[in-house]
Design a protein around this motif. Structure first.
Motif, PDB file in Angstrom:
ATOM      1  N   HIS A   1       0.825  -1.199   0.000  1.00 27.56           N
ATOM      2  CA  HIS A   1       0.000   0.000   0.000  1.00 27.56           C
ATOM      3  C   HIS A   1       0.863   1.255   0.000  1.00 27.56           C
ATOM      4  N   VAL A   2       0.509   2.216  -0.831  1.00 28.50           N
ATOM      5  CA  VAL A   2       1.143   3.528  -0.835  1.00 28.50           C
ATOM      6  C   VAL A   2       0.211   4.497  -0.118  1.00 28.50           C
ATOM      7  N   PRO A   3       0.692   5.228   0.886  1.00 26.93           N
ATOM      8  CA  PRO A   3      -0.187   6.098   1.680  1.00 26.93           C
ATOM      9  C   PRO A   3      -0.899   7.137   0.826  1.00 26.93           C
ATOM     10  N   THR A   4      -2.168   7.376   1.161  1.00 26.91           N
ATOM     11  CA  THR A   4      -2.950   8.436   0.541  1.00 26.91           C
ATOM     12  C   THR A   4      -3.575   9.277   1.637  1.00 26.91           C
ATOM     13  N   GLU A   5      -4.177  10.372   1.253  1.00 23.56           N
ATOM     14  CA  GLU A   5      -4.812  11.248   2.245  1.00 23.56           C
ATOM     15  C   GLU A   5      -5.940  10.528   2.965  1.00 23.56           C
ATOM     16  N   SER A   6      -6.671   9.676   2.256  1.00 26.54           N
ATOM     17  CA  SER A   6      -7.785   8.958   2.878  1.00 26.54           C
ATOM     18  C   SER A   6      -7.335   7.700   3.620  1.00 26.54           C
ATOM     19  N   ALA A   7      -6.166   7.162   3.278  1.00 25.25           N
ATOM     20  CA  ALA A   7      -5.639   5.958   3.941  1.00 25.25           C
ATOM     21  C   ALA A   7      -4.143   6.148   4.195  1.00 25.25           C
TER      22      ALA A   7
END
Length: 360
Positions: A195-201
């Motif tokens: 997983h690559v971090p995102t604003e929602s996760a």
């Protein structure tokens, strides 16, 4: 867990043994090897494109190889560690950046193009494992005293004035150790999710094998324990998440590799080789369909490759050595690299099935 799709056509399992068995094995002999036991390659890692492979050895030798040129004069030795190299790993998003850790208590970051160490960090104890997040922004180093040390990597762009007066941007990075995280049980191999971090996760999954037979799944950066897998009846020493993120492979001192479905964390099957010993390393083919485990004892069947969905053995690589410390599948091809231990009649070193021409 986010998945990454393979970028080559796959081979059906019923034909895999025939096709893979036709490949030749290339031998790579390090000039630093001086007899049995002096040059055990403990760790292997391909760079993201598969154009380079790094090896780290018990005698402090850290070397970068061109897989298509077996002679050591085409390789690069990176010098700096004062004790054995325990783990090497390329940055998933930077082809030429390598991290290495050693029982000398340091983790080093290297630019393999310029052959220079761009950062040296003292992690406060003997380092033996490390994991790199999928976006290349975090490395977690594991110490032998069961302490995890996160390292934050921040990429910066600085203006550089060229000789002709033009200005260009040069990418640099800063490496910062974050507060250490002591663990209450023996902590062995580790890995991040894809997983690559995102604003929602923004949080990542970080997984660690333990001496009590479990795999702990943490949320990073909080290190909150999210889940515990009761994986083996004895110590879990190796783990690898399939490139597709469908399965997690866990290797143990019970000579088994267990395959866990990441959608519900249920163990779907176990695989093992006849007469093999403790599983020290596990690696997946680029398509997530085949896997192989490294063992300190090589069984009667040799180095065995399994089909993940059925657990069937699809091919065995004959080996004469007494142990295989590390294995690593090529990131885009059906090439398999492994290290062999030196003993009487066998020089040991790096082997790559498929690199000698005609690879799949």
């Amino acid at each position: 867990m986010a998945s990454r799709q393979p970028d080559r056509r796959f081979i059906h399992k019923d034909r895999f043994g025939y096709l893979f068995g036709s490949l030749k094995t290339q031998n790579y002999q390090d000039p630093a090897a001086r007899g049995p036991g002096s040059h055990i390659i403990r760790t292997l890692a391909w760079n993201p494109t598969g154009q380079l492979i790094a090896t780290g050895s018990a005698n402090r030798t850290l070397r970068i190889w061109n897989p298509e040129r077996a002679n050591a004069r085409y390789s690069t030795e990176l010098r700096g560690h004062s004790a054995g190299i325990e783990k090497v790993l390329f940055n998933p998003v930077r082809d030429a950046e390598l991290a290495s850790c050693s029982s000398d208590g340091t983790v080093r970051f290297w630019d393999v193009r310029s052959k220079t160490c761009v950062s040296r960090l003292d992690v406060g104890g003997e380092a033996f494992t490390l994991s790199w997040s999928a976006d290349g922004k975090v490395v977690i180093v594991g110490r032998k005293d069961d302490t995890l040390v996160p390292v934050s990597i921040e990429s910066l762009s600085t203006p550089t004035i060229m000789t002709n007066g033009a200005t260009t941007e040069k990418a640099t990075s800063t490496y910062t150790t974050l507060p250490s995280q002591p663990q209450n049980t023996q902590t062995n191999a580790t890995t991040f999710s894809h997983h690559v971090p995102t604003e929602s996760a923004p949080d990542l999954d970080f997984l660690a094998t333990t001496g009590d037979g479990t795999v702990k799944i943490f949320s990073y950066p909080s290190f909150t324990l999210r889940h515990t897998l009761n994986a083996h009846s004895s110590a879990c020493l190796a783990l690898s998440l399939a490139p597709t993120a469908r399965y997690l492979a866990v290797g143990g001192s019970d000579a088994l590799i267990s395959l866990w479905d990441t959608t519900d964390w249920v163990c779907r099957r176990t695989v093992s080789s006849e007469g093999s010993g403790t599983i020290r390393d596990v690696s997946w083919s680029f398509d997530g369909r085949f896997l192989c485990g490294a063992s300190e004892e090589v069984g009667a069947s040799g180095l065995e490759i399994f089909h993940a969905e059925t657990g069937d053995s699809v091919h065995s690589i004959p080996v004469t050595t007494s142990g295989i410390p590390a294995v690593a599948w090529h990131p885009t091809r059906y090439w398999l690299a492994y290290s062999s231990m030196a003993d009487s009649g066998n020089a040991g070193g790096l082997r790559i099935v498929g690199a000698a021409g005609g690879g799949l």
